[in-house]
Design a protein around this motif. Structure first.
Motif, PDB file in Angstrom:
ATOM      1  N   THR A 271      11.525  19.671  23.592  1.00  0.00           N
ATOM      2  CA  THR A 271      10.627  18.519  23.612  1.00  0.00           C
ATOM      3  C   THR A 271       9.199  18.961  23.887  1.00  0.00           C
ATOM      4  OG1 THR A 271      12.068  16.657  24.105  1.00  0.00           O
ATOM      5  CG2 THR A 271       9.984  16.682  25.212  1.00  0.00           C
ATOM      6  N   ASN A 272       8.263  18.343  23.137  1.00  0.00           N
ATOM      7  CA  ASN A 272       6.853  18.566  23.429  1.00  0.00           C
ATOM      8  C   ASN A 272       6.369  17.464  24.354  1.00  0.00           C
ATOM      9  OD1 ASN A 272       6.132  20.818  21.624  1.00  0.00           O
ATOM     10  ND2 ASN A 272       6.826  19.391  20.036  1.00  0.00           N
ATOM     11  N   ARG A 273       5.601  17.852  25.336  1.00  0.00           N
ATOM     12  CA  ARG A 273       5.022  16.840  26.228  1.00  0.00           C
ATOM     13  C   ARG A 273       3.582  16.621  25.786  1.00  0.00           C
ATOM     14  NH1 ARG A 273       8.657  16.770  30.579  1.00  0.00           N
ATOM     15  NH2 ARG A 273       7.257  15.458  31.802  1.00  0.00           N
ATOM     16  N   VAL A 274       3.349  15.473  25.130  1.00  0.00           N
ATOM     17  CA  VAL A 274       2.030  15.222  24.552  1.00  0.00           C
ATOM     18  C   VAL A 274       1.354  14.087  25.309  1.00  0.00           C
ATOM     19  CG1 VAL A 274       0.803  14.955  22.368  1.00  0.00           C
ATOM     20  CG2 VAL A 274       3.206  15.645  22.372  1.00  0.00           C
ATOM     21  N   PRO A 275       0.112  14.280  25.737  1.00  0.00           N
ATOM     22  CA  PRO A 275      -0.594  13.185  26.403  1.00  0.00           C
ATOM     23  C   PRO A 275      -0.861  12.063  25.397  1.00  0.00           C
ATOM     24  CG  PRO A 275      -1.912  15.215  26.401  1.00  0.00           C
ATOM     25  CD  PRO A 275      -0.683  15.500  25.622  1.00  0.00           C
ATOM     26  N   GLY A 276      -0.706  10.822  25.841  1.00  0.00           N
ATOM     27  CA  GLY A 276      -0.931   9.710  24.918  1.00  0.00           C
ATOM     28  C   GLY A 276      -1.332   8.476  25.683  1.00  0.00           C
ATOM     29  N   HIS A 277      -1.518   7.387  24.936  1.00  0.00           N
ATOM     30  CA  HIS A 277      -1.921   6.139  25.564  1.00  0.00           C
ATOM     31  C   HIS A 277      -0.978   5.043  25.103  1.00  0.00           C
ATOM     32  CE1 HIS A 277      -4.867   3.773  27.800  1.00  0.00           C
ATOM     33  NE2 HIS A 277      -4.518   2.801  26.963  1.00  0.00           N
ATOM     34  N   VAL A 278      -0.308   4.387  26.067  1.00  0.00           N
ATOM     35  CA  VAL A 278       0.675   3.360  25.732  1.00  0.00           C
ATOM     36  C   VAL A 278       0.011   2.003  25.716  1.00  0.00           C
ATOM     37  CG1 VAL A 278       2.812   2.218  26.449  1.00  0.00           C
ATOM     38  CG2 VAL A 278       2.545   4.691  26.772  1.00  0.00           C
TER      39      VAL A 278
END
Ligand SMILES: Nc1ncnc2c1ncn2[C@@H]1O[C@H](COP(=O)(O)OP(=O)(O)O)[C@@H](O)[C@H]1O
Ligand SMILES: [Mg+2]
Lengths: 306, 358
Positions: free
Chosen positions: B246-253
């Protein structure tokens, strides 16, 4: 093993090879010297015994002693002590081995399976007799035995109560350290826990696990423990003598006072017998060539691999 | 493939709220696990999470502090191991060294007082099932590790167990044998239809053999689901991380989806609420192209059926210095990426889990 034994190629270049060869040669030489010295040290007294029993005081060859010894009838009538002592010692060997096995094998298996924290204390207790001289053991045991004898005589009468066979209980203590070592080596060689769990999952209760799984795989260890015990019991003198019981060694000692030649001849026979037993021991269990190996074989293998 | 009459033999197994602790430290912390008749469930988790303890409680080799074990509707919590009729295969080689393969397989039947002829034919049948008919008279030390485990399996199945228990049966074997034997275990299990619990720490193994996989952590079952669901719809961070890459990608929910790497992905149930978050994206749910570059290639490696490219995204609006990402590409394309290339990495939009950033 560092270098390759097949090609003789060293791992770290030529000078090491030279040093190794020198060291190996020195080791071999040293080993031969040690073996020779040991063999001589053992053989000289044996030869002395043989010589003494085959010559009369004037130095002529005289085989009467050995003729008497092989004549079962004559020896049991002429030297009743010897026959008594022999029978007692054989009985003691059987009792000692049986009690030792019944006591030690289930206990040690159980400690290994269920009480690993107890393995140190059990080892300590089993090895303790090594540090106690026989004479001290007798001093400690004599009140126990006088109490035991009183009760036995009270319940079963003189012939049972005063029997030599009860010495077997003291002998169990005596053989404990050696038996412990053998059986411990046997238990280490198998994965008792997994094997017993496998057997139980297949429907075996604890007695079946012991009888059908643990014991067969401890065959060699049990045999070597038994042989060691037999050799020890047949050679025991101090305790029997101090308790005024007649076993083989005591009989020989008594005999030595009246007829030294017969006494020495019996001594020689029992020594040779003990050697043969010990010698046989290092070969037991090689028939199927796996499972448990006797401590003697393990040691030999280790030596080979250095 | 499966014989219906045999499949009918499988029974339900229910572990309910099992607790077991060693010296105050819980190894099982309220484990509840139900196995349907004939089902193969794998328990997966890192070493020390309580998998073996769970299996041993089911086998009766360990007594739970509380909770119940029931098999085929019958409560067996207090029943000793040797009365449970369960077949076990252990991680350590467990064949009786003084018996041949055939005698090992016959052992359980002997204890059940079966006639010699019946034992013989049953043992032959079982050894045939595991493909070892020709090795019947060998001792354990004459067989390879894989063969020993096959015999152990035959021995466990010979008693027609109610439940088959396998505790990391393959972990002592080398990679190739491991894959071969795991497929064979699956084939045999389907054939005999025995309800089976398979414990392993190898996620690939669990996903490959099981009908359902239960992921454990610190004595607690995190999620139990079919392999594909476990992979595509993990319920939490731990499961997503433990199963697959799994890649841990910063994002905005915001409103049930997240913006990640300039694209949008749907979010799975259980995801974090609105705000910044870490989105867990599988390598195959990222694509590479050459349009608007937002990342630099670090390495590209060919893996046979597919290829892997590692890229470092540029520091963007959603996150600062971002961690390298693993992207799965077709093996034919791997040649077109070399270290230092500027590329554009984007999510394909497949649903992912978002967890609180950090
Ligand atoms: N007999 C035992 N004595 C003490 N602690 C144990 C014992 N068996 C297991 N444990 C502990 O319980 C936890 C779970 O062990 P286990 O079930 O063997 O884990 P797994 O099989 O998932 O690797 C571990 O932390 C382990 O140290
Ligand atoms: Mg384990």
């Amino acid at each position: 093993m560092t270098g390759s034994p097949m090609t003789g190629l060293p791992l770290n270049g030529a000078p090491v090879k030279g040093q190794r060869a020198v060291r190996l040669r020195r080791q071999t030489w040293f080993r031969r010297v040690v073996v020779t010295v040991v063999v001589i040290a053992f053989l000289i007294p044996l030869y002395g015994m043989l010589n003494f029993t085959t010559h009369d005081p004037s130095g002529q060859v005289d085989l009467t002693t050995w003729r008497t010894l092989v004549d079962v009838n004559k020896i049991s009538t002429d030297y009743p002590d010897l026959a008594t002592g022999f029978v007692a010692s054989v009985g003691l060997a059987i009792v000692t081995v049986s009690v030792m096995l019944v006591l030690l094998v289930p206990t040690m298996t159980w400690v290994r399976l269920r009480l690993p924290s107890m393995s140190r204390p059990v080892e300590f207790i089993c090895l303790l007799p090594l540090t106690v001289p026989a004479i001290v053991l007798v001093v400690g045991l004599s009140p126990v035995y006088s109490w035991l004898t009183d009760w036995l005589v009270y319940f079963f009468g003189e012939s049972v109560g005063e029997s030599t066979i009860w010495l077997g209980l003291a002998y169990v203590i005596l053989v404990l350290p050696y038996s412990y070592r053998s059986i411990d080596a046997g238990l280490r060689a198998i994965d008792v826990r997994t094997l017993s769990e496998a057997a139980r999952s297949l429907g075996a209760g604890w007695p079946t696990v012991m009888w059908r799984v643990v014991l067969p795989n401890l065959r060699t260890a049990v045999l070597s423990a038994s042989f060691l015990s037999v050799a020890l019991v047949l050679g025991e003198f101090t305790i029997a003598n101090l308790f005024s019981r007649t076993n083989l060694q005591v009989a020989m000692y008594l005999l030595g006072k009246s007829d030294a030649q017969i006494s020495i001849a019996v001594g020689l026979v029992s020594l040779v017998f003990a050697f043969l037993v010990l010698f046989a021991m290092s070969f037991v269990g090689t028939t199927r060539g796996r499972t448990t190996r006797s401590p003697f074989r393990l040691r030999r293998n280790r030596q080979e691999s250095t | 493939m499966s014989a219906p009459t045999e499949t009918a033999r499988g029974v339900t197994v229910e572990l309910t709220d099992l607790r077991r602790s060693y010296g105050g430290i819980p190894a099982l912390d309220g484990l509840t696990l139900h196995l349907a008749p004939g089902e193969l469930v794998a328990l997966l988790g890192p070493s020390g999470c309580g998998k073996t303890t769970a299996l041993r409680c089911l086998a009766g080799l360990e007594d739970p502090d509380s909770g119940t074990v029931s098999v085929g509707g019958r409560d067996v919590t207090g029943v000793p191991t040797n009365k449970r009729d369960m077949g076990m295969v252990f991680q350590a080689y467990s064949l009786f060294p003084h018996l041949t393969a055939r005698e090992n397989v016959e052992f359980g039947l002997l204890l059940r007082k079966r006639a010699a002829s019946e034992r013989r034919s049953r043992a032959a049948e079982m050894l045939d099932l595991v493909g070892l008919s020709s090795q019947m008279d060998k001792y354990a030390h004459q067989m390879s590790g894989g063969q020993q485990q096959r015999v152990a399996l035959a021995r466990a199945l010979a008693i027609e167990p109610t439940v088959l228990l396998l505790d990391e049966p393959l972990s002592a074997l080398d990679a190739k044998v491991r894959v071969q034997l795991r497929d064979e275990i699956r084939r045999i299990q389907t054939e005999v239809g025995t309800t089976t619990l398979f414990v392993t720490h190898d996620q690939e193994e669990a996903l490959a053999v099981a009908d359902r996989v239960g992921v454990m952590r610190s004595g607690v079952l995190q999620q139990i689901a079919a392999p594909e669901e476990l992979y595509s719809r993990p319920v939490n961070d731990f499961v997503a991380d433990f199963v697959g890459v799994t890649n841990r990608v910063p994002g905005h929910v915001s409103g049930g989806s997240a913006s990640v790497l300039g694209g949008r992905v749907e979010l799975l149930p259980g995801s974090a609420g609105d705000g910044t978050a870490t989105v867990l994206v599988r390598p195959e749910h990222l694509t590479l192209d050459r349009t608007a570059a937002n990342a630099t290639v670090v390495s590209a490696s060919f893996l046979g059926s597919h290829a892997k490219v590692v890229v470092t995204p540029d520091a963007g609006a959603e996150g600062t210095a971002a961690a390298p990402l693993v992207v799965q590409v077709r093996s034919a394309d791997v040649g077109s990426f070399s270290p230092g290339d500027r590329v554009c990495v984007r999510p394909t939009g497949a649903a992912a889990l978002a967890v609180a950033a950090g």
